[in-house]
Design an enzyme around this catalytic site. Structure first.
Site, PDB file in Angstrom:
ATOM      1  N   ASP A  83       0.854  -1.183   0.000  1.00  0.00           N
ATOM      2  CA  ASP A  83       0.000   0.000   0.000  1.00  0.00           C
ATOM      3  C   ASP A  83       0.898   1.244   0.000  1.00  0.00           C
ATOM      4  O   ASP A  83       2.092   1.162   0.323  1.00  0.00           O
ATOM      5  CB  ASP A  83      -0.891  -0.039   1.247  1.00  0.00           C
ATOM      6  CG  ASP A  83      -1.779   1.184   1.383  1.00  0.00           C
ATOM      7  OD1 ASP A  83      -2.329   1.630   0.360  1.00  0.00           O
ATOM      8  OD2 ASP A  83      -1.915   1.687   2.515  1.00  0.00           O
ATOM      9  N   ASP A  85      -0.440   5.068   0.875  1.00  0.00           N
ATOM     10  CA  ASP A  85      -0.773   6.050   1.905  1.00  0.00           C
ATOM     11  C   ASP A  85      -0.703   5.444   3.304  1.00  0.00           C
ATOM     12  O   ASP A  85      -1.253   4.374   3.572  1.00  0.00           O
ATOM     13  CB  ASP A  85      -2.179   6.599   1.675  1.00  0.00           C
ATOM     14  CG  ASP A  85      -2.243   7.535   0.481  1.00  0.00           C
ATOM     15  OD1 ASP A  85      -1.244   7.611  -0.259  1.00  0.00           O
ATOM     16  OD2 ASP A  85      -3.288   8.165   0.266  1.00  0.00           O
ATOM     17  N   GLU A  92      -1.883  10.447   4.579  1.00  0.00           N
ATOM     18  CA  GLU A  92      -2.911  10.159   3.585  1.00  0.00           C
ATOM     19  C   GLU A  92      -2.880  11.245   2.507  1.00  0.00           C
ATOM     20  O   GLU A  92      -3.131  12.417   2.779  1.00  0.00           O
ATOM     21  CB  GLU A  92      -4.287  10.094   4.237  1.00  0.00           C
ATOM     22  CG  GLU A  92      -4.479   8.907   5.157  1.00  0.00           C
ATOM     23  CD  GLU A  92      -4.549   7.587   4.402  1.00  0.00           C
ATOM     24  OE1 GLU A  92      -5.129   7.563   3.300  1.00  0.00           O
ATOM     25  OE2 GLU A  92      -4.017   6.584   4.921  1.00  0.00           O
ATOM     26  N   ARG A 129     -15.277  11.419  -1.802  1.00  0.00           N
ATOM     27  CA  ARG A 129     -14.145  12.307  -1.537  1.00  0.00           C
ATOM     28  C   ARG A 129     -13.694  13.047  -2.787  1.00  0.00           C
ATOM     29  O   ARG A 129     -13.380  14.241  -2.744  1.00  0.00           O
ATOM     30  CB  ARG A 129     -12.983  11.491  -0.944  1.00  0.00           C
ATOM     31  CG  ARG A 129     -13.211  11.107   0.512  1.00  0.00           C
ATOM     32  CD  ARG A 129     -12.096  10.241   1.050  1.00  0.00           C
ATOM     33  NE  ARG A 129     -12.232   8.859   0.582  1.00  0.00           N
ATOM     34  CZ  ARG A 129     -11.279   7.939   0.677  1.00  0.00           C
ATOM     35  NH1 ARG A 129     -10.105   8.269   1.183  1.00  0.00           N
ATOM     36  NH2 ARG A 129     -11.487   6.715   0.262  1.00  0.00           N
ATOM     37  N   GLY A 173      -5.077   2.566  -3.445  1.00  0.00           N
ATOM     38  CA  GLY A 173      -6.302   3.237  -3.837  1.00  0.00           C
ATOM     39  C   GLY A 173      -6.064   4.690  -4.180  1.00  0.00           C
ATOM     40  O   GLY A 173      -7.005   5.443  -4.420  1.00  0.00           O
ATOM     41  N   LYS A 223      -7.389  -4.564  -4.628  1.00  0.00           N
ATOM     42  CA  LYS A 223      -5.990  -4.747  -4.232  1.00  0.00           C
ATOM     43  C   LYS A 223      -5.617  -6.221  -4.265  1.00  0.00           C
ATOM     44  O   LYS A 223      -4.559  -6.602  -4.790  1.00  0.00           O
ATOM     45  CB  LYS A 223      -5.753  -4.156  -2.840  1.00  0.00           C
ATOM     46  CG  LYS A 223      -5.720  -2.638  -2.805  1.00  0.00           C
ATOM     47  CD  LYS A 223      -5.338  -2.116  -1.424  1.00  0.00           C
ATOM     48  CE  LYS A 223      -5.215  -0.608  -1.434  1.00  0.00           C
ATOM     49  NZ  LYS A 223      -4.727  -0.078  -0.148  1.00  0.00           N
ATOM     50  N   ASP A 246      -1.893  -0.730   5.971  1.00  0.00           N
ATOM     51  CA  ASP A 246      -2.290  -0.227   7.288  1.00  0.00           C
ATOM     52  C   ASP A 246      -3.789  -0.212   7.511  1.00  0.00           C
ATOM     53  O   ASP A 246      -4.243  -0.194   8.655  1.00  0.00           O
ATOM     54  CB  ASP A 246      -1.780   1.203   7.471  1.00  0.00           C
ATOM     55  CG  ASP A 246      -2.556   2.199   6.604  1.00  0.00           C
ATOM     56  OD1 ASP A 246      -3.270   3.050   7.170  1.00  0.00           O
ATOM     57  OD2 ASP A 246      -2.468   2.115   5.366  1.00  0.00           O
ATOM     58  N   ASN A 249      -8.963  -1.645   4.059  1.00  0.00           N
ATOM     59  CA  ASN A 249      -9.010  -2.068   2.651  1.00  0.00           C
ATOM     60  C   ASN A 249      -7.735  -2.791   2.212  1.00  0.00           C
ATOM     61  O   ASN A 249      -7.614  -3.182   1.045  1.00  0.00           O
ATOM     62  CB  ASN A 249      -9.293  -0.874   1.726  1.00  0.00           C
ATOM     63  CG  ASN A 249      -8.159   0.132   1.696  1.00  0.00           C
ATOM     64  OD1 ASN A 249      -7.376   0.229   2.637  1.00  0.00           O
ATOM     65  ND2 ASN A 249      -8.077   0.895   0.632  1.00  0.00           N
TER      66      ASN A 249
END
Length: 301
Positions: A83, A85, A92, A129, A173, A223, A246, A249
């Site tokens: 991942d 972020d 993030e 978002r 993502g 993912k 972390d 997701n």
């Protein structure tokens, strides 16, 4: 044919940790204790069942503790998927860019709810978002990518994995504008992420997924699908894959891999993923492997 039973070691790490100040209940788990690096000790031939409650107490005390097979080598693995972020990057991305552009509060609230698992549909939360930052110049993302803060030890970890022969990919993502820069900085082989809708240099409020995910937004299922696809295309079994993340997701890809690592993860993630780094940097995982420090030296970082 008689099978030799597997032997396990407990690697404990923390700032200023040594054999001399190792907690007594941990020291009692093994007959042989080795200092393998500054702040890192290895307890050899530990019973995993006996160690389980001790690991919990060590983690509560701010120490990182991981049970690994004795003699485990980084070269036993062939693929790393991580991942971005709050894993490879210390913050993030979307939250930070949105805040700088004046959209921060609304976006941050949706992000945190999604990462906690309160919003089950990650794709929908991402659409919300991105809709909230419609009109934001794409330059806000590219400017951020030039100065974004990387997590402690991120470059050393990825480049050590590369030196050991692993193919390394970012699976996020997040978005092209940031993931591409991170891949270059960290020395990753590739990146797989979502794509912002852009018109005349500004965000149009839409987001789509990459081709390798069928155009679908990269969420939890996406993912895992991408990691499985990367492995299958290379003939790599799941047991030879390392994944890191972390958030909620990330759980499915963490559970898929032979070694899934929860990095400074949310409580719900830590409850499911046994291999964790909660206090130190990403490169502390190198001390889990018998050859980890060697490959870090070879990587020159």
């Amino acid at each position: 044919m008689t099978m030799t039973p597997l032997s396990y070691d407990l690697v404990i790490q923390g700032k200023d940790l040594s054999r001399s100040n190792l907690p007594a209940d941990a020291a009692g788990l093994a007959g042989f204790i080795a200092e393998i690096a500054p702040g890192a000790v290895r307890l050899e031939s530990v019973n995993p069942l006996t160690a389980e409650p001790v690991i919990g107490r060590l983690q509560e005390a701010g120490l990182d503790a991981a049970m690994v097979r004795h003699g485990l080598k980084l070269t036993e693995f062939r693929l790393l998927a991580s991942d971005l972020d709050s894993t490879l990057v210390a913050i993030e991305t979307l939250d930070t860019v949105a805040k700088n552009a004046g959209y921060g509060d609304t976006v941050a609230q949706v992000t945190e709810a999604a990462m906690r698992g309160d919003i089950k549909d990650y794709a929908e939360s991402l659409r919300l978002r991105i809709a909230a930052v419609k009109g934001c110049p794409v330059k806000a993302f590219t400017d951020f990518a030039e100065t974004m803060p990387y997590s402690l030890g991120a470059e050393r970890w990825v480049k050590s994995c590369r030196a050991a022969g692993l193919e390394c990919h970012i699976v996020t993502g997040g978005f092209d504008e940031v993931a591409a820069a991170a891949a270059v900085k960290l020395g990753a082989n590739g990146f797989h992420c979502n794509k912002l809708g852009i018109r005349d240099g500004v965000l149009d409020g839409t987001v789509t997924g990459p081709e390798e995910n069928g155009g679908k937004i990269v969420d939890s299922d996406g993912k895992r699908h991408i990691v499985e696809q990367l492995a299958a295309e290379r003939g790599i079994p799941a047991c030879d894959v390392i994944t890191m993340g972390d958030g909620w997701n990330d759980v499915k890809m963490l559970e898929y891999a032979g070694l899934g690592i929860a990095y400074h993860a949310k409580p719900r993630v830590r409850a499911l993923i046994p291999h964790q780094i909660n206090s130190l940097g990403l490169d502390s995982a190198l001390n889990w492997f018998a050859d980890g420090p060697y490959w870090a030296e070879r990587a020159g970082v």
